[in-house]
Scaffold this active site. Structure first.
Site, mmCIF file in Angstrom:
data_model
loop_
_atom_site.group_PDB
_atom_site.id
_atom_site.type_symbol
_atom_site.label_atom_id
_atom_site.label_comp_id
_atom_site.label_asym_id
_atom_site.label_seq_id
_atom_site.Cartn_x
_atom_site.Cartn_y
_atom_site.Cartn_z
ATOM 1 C CB VAL A 143 -0.935 -0.009 1.221
ATOM 2 C CG1 VAL A 143 -1.679 1.295 1.320
ATOM 3 C CG2 VAL A 143 -1.909 -1.167 1.127
ATOM 4 C CB CYS A 144 1.401 4.234 0.025
ATOM 5 S SG CYS A 144 -0.204 4.926 0.387
ATOM 6 N N GLY A 145 3.340 3.911 -2.445
ATOM 7 C CA GLY A 145 4.733 3.805 -2.873
ATOM 8 C C GLY A 145 5.405 5.158 -2.771
#
Lengths: 242, 339
Positions: B30-32
């Site tokens: 989740v999220c980069g």
């Protein structure tokens, strides 16, 4: 037989380039190989580029060489296959391995060998946090050091660390056995040092030999295990943990 | 490093973290976050293009919004760069005329329909305040950043579309940070997208989630820090703004996060000199750093570094948990604060 001597020639291996072949196609071909007598037994994966789940879910005596860095879950759920990664691995290399072997000629990110039930994972470089978390019977040998919370809640199997171990090693450990040659920054809850007896030296030497690591210094390791105060352990059941 | 023994419930949660260092159901994470610092002229020239390719690699980790802060073309003393965002688009010529009258406009670059970069003849803070005063005249217009070097572009929508819409590939620059978002703590919106500015020419991108952001937001409001959203990462940015305002250097402000922020995080902070990186002590959130003769970079995963020139030969390592790393004009300084 050690992994070094079992390494076969890969000169005539089937090469699959992931810049031109979709990952799903590679994995499908690897999964189909056992049902096709004519399928190659040795494979090379070119340009892995950090992709996830490379060579995951294999169930045949295949030899797979990944020529570069792999992403998450490389060789996850492995059965029988021999997978070598000539580079680093992301999170969860060889997670849930059942049998066979996975060798990383590089570093591994966190949760290497997570929940492995069998087989051997060898990491030539370092492993990050939570190496061998929830180990359930597999063996993990790390030539370098491991990060914090190694073998967290590990139930069965062996973790061998030739370098140092980070904080909270073996936290909430069940019956996995841990061997560390270098410094341990700290032991987790319910993990204690135990005497390294002859049977352990033998076990350790055998693991190091299988990992193609000089086993002459097996006596330099310290052994750690569960104090068995944190879970409902009854000595009469000791045999059930193997 | 101080790591307290986790409580039993936390331990059981940790047991799940091996399945994904981030939260299921998204197996890829989740999220980069990404950051790149150019050490050679060719990489400086193509910084925006490299940044766009890195973001695209992390599109699965964050499909709902994307954003970047690019450090480039510093303006002289007496001028300021303002990154403006108009959610519904704007008549940019009219905005330019009004700001020229109010502040003196040096130049303007419109990027897509909703972003514009303006260089005005005023000090950055004063310029920002003046634009905010004029907000009622200018239509809905947000100042995403103010400073002398940094330009922020961010928007809800897939990262690849974002990169194209702001013509990211046309931007050169010395360094940049970027983010792809999968919203967990607040709604999908451009306001909730990263980077968040933490002061003049400073910004934050965050991979993770904070659990004490509501209480901390109230505390920071009491210190005079304002917030536009209910977003947890904005609170982390506000915390850094507050610590920096109170006299801490960036290394000290980041080290304070270890004490005052509760939750999961890998932070990358952009500064005029480079960037700094911090992972929380439990380190559930991934990060990998790489360096060649041409660049130094951080990303949530190696695949975002793999698209950079010479990545196969790069030195690669994971930043250690609970330790402040900074990259500053050519030198990596570990744990020594930002130089």
């Amino acid at each position: 037989m050690s992994l070094a001597t079992s390494a076969s020639s890969v000169g005539d291996a089937e090469a699959v380039d992931l810049t031109t072949t979709p990952l799903r196609e590679l994995n499908q071909r690897l999964h189909d190989a056992p049902r096709d007598d004519g399928a190659p037994r040795a494979w090379r994966v070119l340009n892995p580029g950090g992709r996830h789940s490379i060579a995951a879910g294999l169930d045949a005596e295949l030899r797979v060489d990944v020529e570069g860095h792999a992403g998450y879950y490389c060789a996850g759920m492995n059965q029988r296959a021999s997978v070598r990664v000539h580079g680093n691995c992301g999170t969860g290399v060889a997670e849930n391995m059942v049998s066979g072997s996975v060798v990383v000629h590089g570093d591994a990110s966190q949760s290497a060998g997570a929940s492995a039930r069998g087989g051997l994972l060898v990491i030539d470089g370092r492993a990050a946090a939570r190496c061998a978390i929830s180990l359930k019977g597999g063996d993990v040998v790390v030539r370098g050091s491991v990060g914090h919370m190694g073998a967290f809640m590990a139930q069965r199997g062996r973790l061998v660390v030739c370098g140092d171990a980070g904080e909270a090693l073996g936290d909430s450990l069940y019956e996995a056995r841990l061997y560390v040659r270098g410094e341990v920054a700290g032991l987790g809850a319910d993990c204690i040092e135990k005497p390294l007896r002859e049977e352990h030296r033998r076990e350790l030497a055998e693991l190091l030999a299988r990992a193609a690591i000089d086993a002459a210094n097996a006596a330099e390791f310290r052994r750690y295990g569960s104090a068995r105060r944190l879970y409902n352990f009854d000595v009469d059941d000791a045999g059930s943990y193997g | 490093m101080c790591r307290e023994r986790p409580h039993l419930a936390a331990r059981l949660c940790l047991l799940d973290t091996w399945k994904s260092p981030d939260v299921r159901p998204n197996v890829a994470g989740v999220c980069g976050i990404v950051g790149i610092f150019a050490k050679s002229a060719p990489v400086r020239e193509r910084l925006g293009e490299h940044l766009g390719e890195m973001l695209a690699q992390l599109g699965e980790r964050g499909p709902d919004s994307a954003g970047v802060a690019v450090y480039r073309d510093p303006v002289p003393t007496g001028e300021a760069k303002l990154s403006l965002y108009a959610p519904a688009g704007a008549d940019w010529d009219a905005v330019a005329r009004r700001l020229d009258a109010a502040l003196g406009l040096e130049r303007m670059r419109v990027a897509g329909e909703r972003h514009a970069l303006l260089v005005v003849r005023a000090a950055p803070q004063a310029a920002r305040e003046r634009v905010e005063q004029l907000a009622s005249e200018l239509g809905e217009l947000h100042v995403l950043s103010a400073g002398r070097e940094m330009e922020i572009y961010k928007e809800a929508g897939p990262p690849a579309r974002f990169a194209e819409s702001v013509s990211l590939q046309t931007l050169s620059g010395s360094h940049a940070v970027g983010h792809t978002r999968m919203a967990t703590e607040s709604r999908v919106s451009t306001d909730g997208s990263h980077p968040f500015t933490t002061g003049l020419d400073l910004c934050l991108v965050h991979n993770g989630s904070l659990s004490n952001h509501n209480r901390l937001r109230e505390r920071l409001r009491g210190e005079g820090i304002s917030f536009d959203t209910e977003n947890d990462s904005e609170v982390a940015a506000g915390y850094l703004t507050w610590r920096l305002r109170e006299g801490a250097n960036l290394g000290q402000a980041l080290a304070g996060c270890l004490r005052d922020l509760d939750g999961f995080y890998t932070f990358a902070v952009g500064t005029p000199d480079g960037f700094a990186v911090l992972r929380d002590p439990v380190a559930c959130k991934p990060a990998v750093m790489g360096e060649t003769a041409e660049w130094v970079a951080i990303a949530s995963e190696y695949r975002a570094l793999a698209v950079l020139p010479g990545a196969d030969e790069a030195a690669l390592w994971e930043p250690e948990p609970g330790r402040v790393y900074s990259w500053s004009r050519g030198e990596l300084a570990a744990n020594g604060g930002v130089r």
